[in-house]
Motif scaffolding. Sequence first.
Motif, PDB file in Angstrom:
ATOM      1  N   THR A  91      43.887  54.765  35.737  1.00 35.16           N
ATOM      2  CA  THR A  91      43.448  53.816  34.709  1.00 35.16           C
ATOM      3  C   THR A  91      42.585  54.476  33.637  1.00 35.16           C
ATOM      4  O   THR A  91      42.333  53.875  32.603  1.00 35.16           O
ATOM      5  CB  THR A  91      42.660  52.649  35.342  1.00 35.16           C
ATOM      6  OG1 THR A  91      41.513  53.171  36.030  1.00 35.16           O
ATOM      7  CG2 THR A  91      43.536  51.861  36.299  1.00 35.16           C
ATOM      8  N   THR A 126      33.869  51.273  35.959  1.00 35.84           N
ATOM      9  CA  THR A 126      34.651  51.387  34.725  1.00 35.84           C
ATOM     10  C   THR A 126      33.931  50.773  33.531  1.00 35.84           C
ATOM     11  O   THR A 126      34.391  50.936  32.397  1.00 35.84           O
ATOM     12  CB  THR A 126      36.047  50.758  34.887  1.00 35.84           C
ATOM     13  OG1 THR A 126      35.909  49.391  35.271  1.00 35.84           O
ATOM     14  CG2 THR A 126      36.860  51.525  35.922  1.00 35.84           C
ATOM     15  N   PRO A 180      39.083  54.583  29.325  1.00 31.19           N
ATOM     16  CA  PRO A 180      40.369  54.059  29.807  1.00 31.19           C
ATOM     17  C   PRO A 180      41.557  54.706  29.095  1.00 31.19           C
ATOM     18  O   PRO A 180      41.445  55.163  27.968  1.00 31.19           O
ATOM     19  CB  PRO A 180      40.290  52.564  29.473  1.00 31.19           C
ATOM     20  CG  PRO A 180      39.264  52.456  28.415  1.00 31.19           C
ATOM     21  CD  PRO A 180      38.331  53.609  28.562  1.00 31.19           C
TER      22      PRO A 180
END
Length: 181
Positions: A91, A126, A180
């Motif tokens: 990702t 993230t 990302p």
Amino acid sequence: MKTSHSIKLPIFTLFLSLIISSTTYSQAGWNPELDSDCKEAISEMKKDAPKLDSYFSKAYGYAIFPKITKAGLGFGGAGGKGIVYQGGKATGESKLGQASFGLQAGGQQYSELIFFEDKGAYDRFTGGKFKFDAQASAVAITEGAAAVAPYQDGVAIFTRVKGGLMYEASVGGQKFTFDPY
């Protein structure tokens, strides 16, 4: 007599510059060399600690840093880059940085694997502001090790030393970024 502080600052500055320059990477997208390094690091860790398979099958996601370089002489630092996965798919890329001060001397390279127990832990990582404090700890993987770690705050951490003169499982003070794909 002059103190060694006037010598340590330029050396420390040079050291941090080398760490930072060795951990830069393209933010534009996929990095095939890093992907290959990550797969190799995972394979080596699984070979040494087969119980990791259960973490891979149950975790929401994970981040693998195949080569973290750490060095210190009074002042120290570490840096590396890796890939974050969720549901078996990459990702994004992550960068790890660490600075430290204290009784330390030497250098080492190691791999680090961070499992995210659930979506909340993955989302915190993230979000780009994730860090481990001084209380975080990792399980050091050695050949034939049991390699079982409990999740703490939604993460389980494993390290595998690749070489060098330092050995520790502590990951306190690490900061991470996330870019990302």
